[in-house]
Design an enzyme around this catalytic site. Structure first.
Site, PDB file in Angstrom:
ATOM      1  N   HIS A  23      12.887 -69.070  14.862  1.00 17.36           N
ATOM      2  CA  HIS A  23      12.888 -70.030  15.972  1.00 17.36           C
ATOM      3  C   HIS A  23      14.296 -70.551  16.328  1.00 17.36           C
ATOM      4  CE1 HIS A  23      12.576 -73.659  13.442  1.00 17.36           C
ATOM      5  NE2 HIS A  23      11.305 -73.559  13.218  1.00 17.36           N
ATOM      6  N   HIS A  77       0.992 -77.353   6.558  1.00 10.42           N
ATOM      7  CA  HIS A  77       1.797 -77.507   7.784  1.00 10.42           C
ATOM      8  C   HIS A  77       1.286 -76.466   8.772  1.00 10.42           C
ATOM      9  CE1 HIS A  77       5.129 -77.686  10.479  1.00 10.42           C
ATOM     10  NE2 HIS A  77       5.977 -76.909   9.834  1.00 10.42           N
ATOM     11  N   GLU A  79       2.491 -75.315  11.597  1.00 13.72           N
ATOM     12  CA  GLU A  79       3.367 -74.446  12.393  1.00 13.72           C
ATOM     13  C   GLU A  79       2.957 -72.994  12.126  1.00 13.72           C
ATOM     14  OE1 GLU A  79       7.575 -75.249  12.029  1.00 13.72           O
ATOM     15  OE2 GLU A  79       8.038 -74.102  13.841  1.00 13.72           O
ATOM     16  N   ASP A  81       4.183 -70.165  11.475  1.00  9.15           N
ATOM     17  CA  ASP A  81       4.626 -69.320  10.357  1.00  9.15           C
ATOM     18  C   ASP A  81       3.811 -69.588   9.091  1.00  9.15           C
ATOM     19  OD1 ASP A  81       6.022 -71.796  10.588  1.00  9.15           O
ATOM     20  OD2 ASP A  81       7.527 -71.151   9.152  1.00  9.15           O
ATOM     21  N   HIS A 143       8.549 -80.655   8.031  1.00 15.35           N
ATOM     22  CA  HIS A 143       9.378 -80.501   9.200  1.00 15.35           C
ATOM     23  C   HIS A 143       8.740 -80.985  10.500  1.00 15.35           C
ATOM     24  CE1 HIS A 143      10.316 -76.815  12.007  1.00 15.35           C
ATOM     25  NE2 HIS A 143      11.193 -77.749  12.259  1.00 15.35           N
ATOM     26  N   ASP A 162       7.772 -76.381   3.824  1.00 14.62           N
ATOM     27  CA  ASP A 162       9.131 -76.134   4.338  1.00 14.62           C
ATOM     28  C   ASP A 162      10.220 -76.757   3.447  1.00 14.62           C
ATOM     29  OD1 ASP A 162       8.610 -74.566   6.557  1.00 14.62           O
ATOM     30  OD2 ASP A 162       8.490 -76.253   7.948  1.00 14.62           O
ATOM     31  N   TYR A 190      19.396 -73.111   5.806  1.00 10.91           N
ATOM     32  CA  TYR A 190      18.069 -73.524   6.252  1.00 10.91           C
ATOM     33  C   TYR A 190      18.067 -75.035   6.536  1.00 10.91           C
ATOM     34  CZ  TYR A 190      12.962 -74.015   6.085  1.00 10.91           C
ATOM     35  OH  TYR A 190      11.648 -74.294   6.376  1.00 10.91           O
ATOM     36  N   HIS A 221       8.895 -70.866   2.007  1.00  9.57           N
ATOM     37  CA  HIS A 221       9.884 -69.849   2.391  1.00  9.57           C
ATOM     38  C   HIS A 221      10.802 -69.587   1.186  1.00  9.57           C
ATOM     39  CE1 HIS A 221       8.902 -70.123   6.651  1.00  9.57           C
ATOM     40  NE2 HIS A 221       9.089 -71.430   6.623  1.00  9.57           N
TER      41      HIS A 221
HETATM   42 FE1  FEO Z   1       8.019 -75.775  10.016  1.00  6.15          FE
HETATM   43 FE2  FEO Z   1       8.155 -72.983   8.080  1.00  6.15          FE
HETATM   44  O1  FEO Z   1       7.610 -74.046   9.528  1.00  6.15           O
END
Ligand code: FEO
Length: 405
Positions: A23, A77, A79, A81, A143, A162, A190, A221
């Site tokens: 992103h 979360h 989002e 991903d 996040h 995240d 990151y 991640h």
């Molecule tokens: Fe806020 Fe890894 O997405």
């Protein structure tokens, strides 16, 4: 292949070897979307992957158990991903219940437009899945507003989503299996490009994590931290970054039209070398913005240069300043520089961003058309003198207003 982190707890995520843009942030080493499967009386999946990796996720789950047996899907979360594969999981496990925060449910409904069964949780709520107890805590804005973490009480594992993540595509799953220099470089990158604007939410999250005994921190991640040294290192880094503590380093960023501003950048470089201040130097037309942002985050001194173009800044410099404002880094010392023809304007425009960010501001230097050797030597000397002085004497920003940001 799935990987067992501890008896009955597996990594079942996906590795995105080709990822180069996450992103808008550049990911030179690729990335991962970590999901975890807990085998207990209630089979529990923690987080999922981007939608295009649903097959990889389900394949890894099938190596352990029939995915139709999943009872709980925890969405830390929403989002995409992390929630992107939830529809595929729910197709094969239609009776599973989704455990998430109130805001997580709202975002999942907007993203996926599905009627799933939910159990909503908030900070300190606990759910027993058999031999294990899952404890939840919301960490809004680390996040997104819905972000939360899941802690396995008996195993002392924090699934932090995240927070504490990095984008690295690697088969190794633990930080101690990879060079820690690389892990921390990617953690910094990151943080600089994703987490930097959320300093106060990170501080709140750290208070919460500080109260937990963590044998393992497993983000959504990158690699997992399992040694006390690495866990302490990542927590201390987050403490430092959320307090906007930077090193005695400099970053010199500029764009140039006819090499005048480039020559000025080199004169500033000479000042840093004279004072033994480590630095990096970036032509914004050539260097990647995400990498420059990373250098900016870890550097106390930020020099920004642009010639005047059409009564404004060069577009790449304007773009960098726009990006910078969004991240709102603090406690830095800025200096504007640049060349001009018939109307000096770039320093005023660059300093306006520094003021907005409440930085200490060194006197700017602008040079008419082409700098000569004496002017460049004078610029080097001015920067040396100013860096040796107390930079707060040059501050333009109103401290009272800065407190409000
Ligand atoms: Fe806020 Fe890894 O997405």
């Amino acid at each position: 292949m799935s990987i067992e982190l501890k008896q009955g707890i597996y990594w079942v995520g996906a590795i995105d070897w080709k990822l180069r843009n996450f992103h808008g942030f550049t990911t030179p080493r690729g990335g991962t979307y970590n999901a975890y499967l807990l085998i207990d009386e209630k089979i529990t999946l923690i987080d999922s992957t981007k939608p295009e990796f649903a097959g990889e996720l389900l394949r890894r789950i099938r190596e352990i158990i029939d995915p139709s047996k999943i009872d709980y899907v925890i969405c830390n979360h929403a989002e995409i991903d992390h929630s992107g594969s939830i529809p595929d999981v729910m197709k094969v496990a239609p009776n599973a219940k989704i455990i998430t925060s109130v805001k997580g449910k709202a975002i999942l409904e907007r993203h996926h437009k599905q009627s799933w069964e939910y159990q909503l949780v908030k900070t300190n709520d606990e759910i027993s899945i058999g031999a294990r107890t899952l404890k939840f805590a919301t960490i809004p804005m680390v996040h997104w507003p819905d972000s939360m973490v899941t802690y396995v009480v008996e195993d002392e594992i924090l699934f932090s989503n995240d927070a504490f993540g990095q984008q690295i595509a690697t088969w190794e799953r633990f930080a101690d299996e990879v060079s820690m220099d690389i892990v921390m470089e990617e953690n910094q990158r990151y943080y600089a490009n994703i987490v930097l604007p959320f300093a106060n939410p990170v501080k709140n999250a750290l208070k919460l994590v500080g109260g937990l005994k963590c044998a393992m921190i497993a983000p959504a991640h990158g690699v997992i931290f399992r040694t006390p040294e690495h866990i302490a290192q990542i927590l201390e880094s987050y403490r430092k970054w959320s307090n906007h503590e930077a090193d005695q380093r400099a970053v010199i960023v500029y764009d140039t039209m006819w090499q005048s501003t480039a020559a000025m950048a080199k004169a500033i470089q000479a000042a840093c070398e004279h004072l033994n201040i480590p630095y990096t130097i970036h032509n914004l037309s050539e260097d990647n913005l995400s990498l420059v942002t990373h250098e900016m985050m870890v550097s106390k001194y930020v020099f920004v240069g642009s010639p005047v173009l059409n009564n404004g800044l060069m577009p790449q410099v304007a773009g960098f300043l726009h990006y910078l404002k969004g991240f709102a880094p603090k406690k830095k010392v800025g200096m504007a520089f640049g060349s001009y023809g018939w109307s000096a304007q770039s320093a005023k425009l660059i300093n306006a961003t520094f003021e907005k960010l409440c930085w200490d501001i060194l006197p700017s230097v602008e040079i008419d058309y082409f700098p000569d050797e004496d002017e460049l030597v004078a610029l080097t000397q001015t920067v040396i003198t100013n860096l040796q002085a107390d930079p707060t004497q040059f501050a333009h920003a109103n401290p009272a207003e800065c407190e409000l940001i």
